[in-house]
Write a protein that holds these residues in place. Structure first.
Motif, PDB file in Angstrom:
ATOM      1  N   LEU A 190       0.026  -0.295  47.942  1.00 43.02           N
ATOM      2  CA  LEU A 190      -0.752  -1.362  48.561  1.00 43.02           C
ATOM      3  C   LEU A 190      -2.232  -1.196  48.269  1.00 43.02           C
ATOM      4  O   LEU A 190      -2.766  -0.089  48.298  1.00 43.02           O
ATOM      5  CB  LEU A 190      -0.529  -1.374  50.077  1.00 43.02           C
ATOM      6  CG  LEU A 190       0.920  -1.500  50.559  1.00 43.02           C
ATOM      7  CD1 LEU A 190       0.986  -1.388  52.073  1.00 43.02           C
ATOM      8  CD2 LEU A 190       1.525  -2.817  50.105  1.00 43.02           C
ATOM      9  N   GLY A 191      -2.890  -2.301  47.999  1.00 43.65           N
ATOM     10  CA  GLY A 191      -4.335  -2.286  47.849  1.00 43.65           C
ATOM     11  C   GLY A 191      -4.796  -2.653  46.452  1.00 43.65           C
ATOM     12  O   GLY A 191      -4.045  -2.567  45.470  1.00 43.65           O
ATOM     13  N   PRO A 192      -6.057  -3.091  46.328  1.00 41.97           N
ATOM     14  CA  PRO A 192      -6.594  -3.585  45.054  1.00 41.97           C
ATOM     15  C   PRO A 192      -6.644  -2.550  43.936  1.00 41.97           C
ATOM     16  O   PRO A 192      -6.800  -2.926  42.779  1.00 41.97           O
ATOM     17  CB  PRO A 192      -8.008  -4.043  45.436  1.00 41.97           C
ATOM     18  CG  PRO A 192      -7.944  -4.310  46.900  1.00 41.97           C
ATOM     19  CD  PRO A 192      -6.989  -3.297  47.444  1.00 41.97           C
ATOM     20  N   GLN A 193      -6.531  -1.259  44.266  1.00 46.16           N
ATOM     21  CA  GLN A 193      -6.525  -0.263  43.192  1.00 46.16           C
ATOM     22  C   GLN A 193      -5.294  -0.407  42.301  1.00 46.16           C
ATOM     23  O   GLN A 193      -5.255   0.126  41.190  1.00 46.16           O
ATOM     24  CB  GLN A 193      -6.598   1.159  43.757  1.00 46.16           C
ATOM     25  CG  GLN A 193      -5.357   1.631  44.496  1.00 46.16           C
ATOM     26  CD  GLN A 193      -5.431   1.342  45.978  1.00 46.16           C
ATOM     27  OE1 GLN A 193      -6.072   0.382  46.400  1.00 46.16           O
ATOM     28  NE2 GLN A 193      -4.788   2.185  46.774  1.00 46.16           N
ATOM     29  N   PHE A 194      -4.287  -1.173  42.780  1.00 45.44           N
ATOM     30  CA  PHE A 194      -3.077  -1.411  41.995  1.00 45.44           C
ATOM     31  C   PHE A 194      -3.056  -2.820  41.384  1.00 45.44           C
ATOM     32  O   PHE A 194      -2.001  -3.290  40.949  1.00 45.44           O
ATOM     33  CB  PHE A 194      -1.836  -1.210  42.871  1.00 45.44           C
ATOM     34  CG  PHE A 194      -1.682   0.188  43.394  1.00 45.44           C
ATOM     35  CD1 PHE A 194      -1.377   1.231  42.538  1.00 45.44           C
ATOM     36  CD2 PHE A 194      -1.857   0.468  44.742  1.00 45.44           C
ATOM     37  CE1 PHE A 194      -1.233   2.533  43.015  1.00 45.44           C
ATOM     38  CE2 PHE A 194      -1.713   1.756  45.228  1.00 45.44           C
ATOM     39  CZ  PHE A 194      -1.408   2.794  44.360  1.00 45.44           C
ATOM     40  N   CYS A 195      -4.192  -3.478  41.345  1.00 50.31           N
ATOM     41  CA  CYS A 195      -4.270  -4.841  40.810  1.00 50.31           C
ATOM     42  C   CYS A 195      -3.857  -4.862  39.337  1.00 50.31           C
ATOM     43  O   CYS A 195      -4.357  -4.080  38.522  1.00 50.31           O
ATOM     44  CB  CYS A 195      -5.694  -5.366  40.969  1.00 50.31           C
ATOM     45  SG  CYS A 195      -5.920  -7.025  40.341  1.00 50.31           S
ATOM     46  N   LEU A 196      -2.967  -5.780  38.994  1.00 52.05           N
ATOM     47  CA  LEU A 196      -2.400  -5.837  37.642  1.00 52.05           C
ATOM     48  C   LEU A 196      -3.238  -6.741  36.742  1.00 52.05           C
ATOM     49  O   LEU A 196      -3.011  -7.944  36.656  1.00 52.05           O
ATOM     50  CB  LEU A 196      -0.953  -6.342  37.706  1.00 52.05           C
ATOM     51  CG  LEU A 196       0.006  -5.529  38.584  1.00 52.05           C
ATOM     52  CD1 LEU A 196       1.385  -6.174  38.599  1.00 52.05           C
ATOM     53  CD2 LEU A 196       0.094  -4.086  38.109  1.00 52.05           C
TER      54      LEU A 196
END
Length: 545
Positions: free
Chosen positions: A155-161
């Motif tokens: 969860l969270g923007p650090q995992f934005c694709l």
């Protein structure tokens, strides 16, 4: 950690949905995920309702299987049966499709080694081994009741694709003294009938000062009029068949378009934007948008205010330093490494570290003022980051009922006012929470200095003692900086407390034939003497003498 270690899959299948109504977002983000897995020598493949030619640019070397070449999707049960014809027992499945939930996932899990779900709505139950949602990680608890206990959450923007091109973005935009470049987009799909009035209105801007670049997505519809407009206007260009918008972002000054994946791409490129939602999954709460540096977001119905949008573009050019500073004022910085992090997490490898985020105080461009009035109670000059909270407070019914302008103020109207007004606005906070906003403005009429002002609550916990404290501070502050100015005030006659409070600080009724009465009528043209008391307070020098 995952419940147990699993060997790398023979193949990873992506079950996605895409189209003119759905857009290309799911396909594009899964293509970035596939690329990250390919870097680990993992074979990838896509399961799609129907594989259209427009999709091919994002599918790369992945195998593609059309599930419904001659008919349409019917149900989760039938869809799972179709998918399981191709999925092997050593394969993983990544599902990114709002139509599919626990029913589909439970069925597919009987065949696949692992099921990974991508979601950003949290409105349906899942049965998966891993759940990916790269929206705000502060909303962790929204998945607690709809996931199995063994599920790992990414969860969270650090995992934005995002694509690899967003890992090292470069600002290539020209000076605002040259043409101001406006980029307009609905993403990979969308109906451009929606933007026709806006684009036509923007074309009224001087061609020597402004350039409009319209991005027509692969699945966009009703774009025919754009070609005709492009032939008529040299400062309009239509860009088609662009697999990535990164370079276009880096060469633009302002983005106008749909929220969605663009929110994260714009953050990576530090491009100011005016955004709006055209689908349910793009409805994002204000605090999430602001954490990404997006402070200018309007509801769908305000797209009809084409004159206001045109004015905001002109405002952006005139106050561009503030617009840039605002979009850089983030608590979240997208670094383009999200797909690599997800791949590492799925393959149980160490995660890449995040780049250090910006802090809001590093991007302030307005004059800074801060003063402690009592322990835990402070007053500070408002910053551009207060733009939405200020409006939300002003639009509270209990505030509007006592103002000269009682109607709801739209965001477009407010944004244009915000960057062009010359008020001095402050916020009073208690233990860090905004309690009320208070403002004043210096006016000169017939050689006499006048001060006008007002205040309104920003929190239902704002008691009478705080409003009294704020008014006392304001009067002292202004007398120090404007000792010769006469204070003028209009107060709703039904607001007994504020009338009493002002009288305690020396405000008295003005006579109808006085210069003060004349000035009030000029400064507050919508304040009728039937609804409001007209008051004045003598300047410090005269009261001292």
């Amino acid at each position: 950690m995952l419940v147990k270690h699993m060997a790398n899959p023979k193949r990873v299948w992506f079950r996605i949905s895409a189209g003119s109504q759905l857009g290309m977002g799911h396909l594009v983000r899964c293509s970035h995920m596939a690329q990250a897995l390919n870097e680990h020598d993992i074979e990838t493949a896509f399961l799609i309702d129907q594989c259209l030619p427009q999709y091919q640019a994002w599918l790369g070397n992945s195998h593609v299987q059309s599930l419904y070449p001659e008919d349409n999707y019917q149900s989760q049960r039938i869809d799972a049966e179709h998918c399981c014809k191709y999925i092997g027992r050593h394969d993983w499945v990544i599902v990114d499709d709002y139509r599919l939930d626990v029913e589909w996932e439970t069925s597919v899990a009987k065949t696949a080694q692992r099921v990974i779900a991508i979601d950003d709505l949290a409105n349906r139950i899942h049965y998966c081994d891993v759940l990916l949602d790269y929206r705000n990680s502060k909303m962790l608890d929204r998945y607690e009741a709809i996931l199995p206990k063994h599920c790992r959450k990414l969860l969270g923007p650090q995992f934005c694709l995002l694509g690899a091109e967003y890992r090292n973005t470069i600002n290539r935009r020209p000076s605002t003294h040259d043409r101001f470049v406006i980029m307009v987009s609905l993403g990979g799909g969308g109906d451009f009938t929606l933007l026709h009035p806006i684009i036509t209105k923007l074309l009224e801007l001087p061609p020597q000062d402004f350039e409009i670049r319209v991005i027509a997505g692969a699945m966009s519809v009703n774009t025919q009029y754009l070609d005709a407009l492009q032939l008529q206007h040299d400062h309009l260009s239509v860009i088609r068949n662009s697999n990535s918008l990164c370079n276009h972002y880096q060469c633009a000054h302002l983005f106008i378009g749909a929220a969605g994946t663009a929110l994260y791409e714009l953050n990576a490129c530090e491009l100011p934007a005016l955004t709006f939602a055209i689908s349910n999954n793009q409805n994002t709460v204000t605090i999430e948008l602001e954490e990404l540096g997006h402070y200018l977001h309007i509801p769908f119905h305000e797209l009809q205010n084409i004159d206001g949008i045109k004015q905001l573009v002109k405002t952006a050019k005139s106050h561009y330093k503030r617009f840039i500073a605002l979009c850089k004022t983030t608590t979240i910085k997208i670094d383009g490494l999200g797909a690599k992090r997800v791949a590492s997490a799925l393959l149980e490898q160490p995660l890449l570290n995040k780049k250090k985020s910006h802090h809001k105080s590093t991007c302030l461009v307005r004059e800074y003022f801060f003063e402690t009035l009592q322990p835990g109670i402070t007053v500070a000059k408002v910053q551009d980051t207060d733009i939405n909270h200020y409006l939300d407070a002003r639009n509270l019914p209990e505030n509007r009922d006592r103002m000269t302008v009682r109607q709801h103020i739209s965001r477009i109207e407010h944004y244009n006012w915000w960057f062009n007004n010359d008020r001095h606005c402050y916020v009073l906070r208690k233990n860090g929470a905004a309690m009320l906003y208070i403002w004043h403005q210096l006016k000169i009429e017939k050689g006499q200095q006048y001060l006008i002002g007002g205040w309104f609550i920003a929190n239902n916990d704002c008691g009478l003692e705080l409003s009294a404290l704020a008014l006392e501070w304001q009067l002292q502050h202004c007398r120090k900086h404007h000792p010769d100015a006469i204070w003028l005030a209009i107060i709703n006659k039904e607001n007994k407390y504020v009338n009493l409070l002002n009288s305690m600080h020396g405000f008295t009724m003005v006579s109808q034939n006085s210069l003060e009465h004349e000035a009030i009528e000029k400064f507050f043209p919508m304040a009728s003497s039937e609804r409001f008391n007209y008051l004045a307070c003598a300047p410090l020098r005269s009261t001292a003498g």
